[in-house]
Design a protein around this motif. Structure first.
Motif, short mmCIF file in Angstrom:
data_model
loop_
_atom_site.label_atom_id
_atom_site.label_comp_id
_atom_site.label_asym_id
_atom_site.label_seq_id
_atom_site.Cartn_x
_atom_site.Cartn_y
_atom_site.Cartn_z
N ASP A 62 5.38 1.53 3.40
CA ASP A 62 3.93 1.74 3.36
C ASP A 62 3.41 2.09 4.75
O ASP A 62 2.47 2.89 4.89
N ARG B 113 3.46 5.74 5.52
CA ARG B 113 2.36 6.46 4.89
C ARG B 113 1.03 6.22 5.59
O ARG B 113 0.11 7.02 5.46
N ARG B 114 0.92 5.13 6.34
CA ARG B 114 -0.34 4.81 7.02
C ARG B 114 -0.39 5.34 8.45
O ARG B 114 -1.44 5.26 9.10
#
Length: 313
Positions: free
Chosen positions: A120, A123-124
């Motif tokens: 994650d 993706r950030r």
């Protein structure tokens, strides 16, 4: 020991190519703790030299003393005590090696993009725009903020030391990514606080921004360069595009591109009301095609330029 150097063309200076985190660790004599993560405490190093680095990894550096005449791209700057600067893959930064050994103070955290693959956090990463700030826009840390970041650096280093026998351990990777995410979030919070702090430079930024747009059209730059861009405005105001955009958003709640668009559309109304034809208005504003102007006008005001003119008749 061989080091991968290249030549930095503008000054013909040697550049250390940091393909992985341990390229830099080896160069300054720091311990190699993990193939994808390096935490360095400069105070502990016996033999350290400056280096001008071309990064293929992310880096976060806390300076605990004032450093002068560092390089970031083609810009030189001074880094003040307790400042944190960030670099991303593809950037050049540091200070050319003169062969002199130095005794600097502070911390560094370097991590390879491969560490984040499929997570994650990967993706950030685009949300952490401070990795593309100019270094003269470094985060100026309070003593408390510095200690918060240093504590997290120490936790990451402790994990690296405990897992040094099994660097491919998946649990270790999850722990490292989790703690790294905390570092990035704290830095984002502290930057937001810095952007929100009133300064003399920020106080008149909106006025300088509007004056810049006015001069852009007064000098006819749109004829050669088209519509003004965020990158152009940031450059003219001596800011990086991301820092400029984040600062404008903090000051106004709107994006820099949104303010540019509103300025252009208000100017479009003035030109149309003065009797200028739609096609000529589009050209005068710097649009490549009248259809593009018509679409933006309708998106902004809810009606086409033609419908707008009918309401004025």
């Amino acid at each position: 020991m061989l080091y991968n150097f290249s030549i930095f063309a503008p000054e013909m200076e040697k550049v250390l190519r940091v393909h992985n985190v341990n390229d830099y660790a080896r160069y300054i004599g720091a311990p190699e703790l993990h193939p994808l993560v390096s935490v360095i405490h400069y105070d502990e190093l016996e033999h350290c030299r400056h280096s001008l680095n071309n990064y293929d990894v992310y880096g976060m550096f806390i300076g605990d003393e004032t450093l002068e005449e560092l390089t970031y791209g083609l810009t030189t700057y001074d880094l003040h005590r307790h400042a944190l600067m960030c670099v991303a893959p593809g950037q050049i930064g540091g200070k050319a090696d003169t062969g002199e050994e130095i005794h600097t103070k502070g911390w560094a955290l370097l991590f390879d993009p491969e560490l984040l693959h499929g997570t994650d956090l990967e993706r950030r990463m685009s949300a952490y725009t401070y990795f593309s700030y100019n270094t003269n826009e470094a985060l100026l840390l309070s003593a408390e903020q510095r200690q918060t970041i240093v504590n997290l650096f120490e936790e990451i280093r402790s994990e690296l030391l405990h897992s040094s026998q099994q660097p491919s351990d998946e649990h270790c990777r999850h722990i490292l990514v989790h703690r790294l995410a905390l570092v990035l979030e704290y830095v984002a919070r502290f930057y937001e606080m810095q952007l929100a702090t009133p300064t003399r430079e920020n106080a008149d930024l909106l006025t300088r921004f509007e004056n810049l747009l006015t001069r852009y059209y007064r000098d006819g730059l749109q004829r050669a360069h088209g519509l003004p861009t965020v990158r152009y405005c940031a450059q003219e105001l001596f800011l990086s595009p991301n820092y400029f955009g984040d600062l404008i958003r903090q000051l106004t709640g709107d994006t820099a591109s949104g303010i540019i668009r509103r300025f252009i559309m208000l100017r479009a109304k003035e030109l149309l009301v003065s009797g200028m034809p739609i096609t000529e208005t589009a050209e005068q504003l710097g649009f490549d095609y009248p259809q593009h102007f018509t679409r933006q006008f309708k998106n902004h005001f809810g009606i086409t330029p033609t419908a707008f003119l009918k309401t004025k008749n």
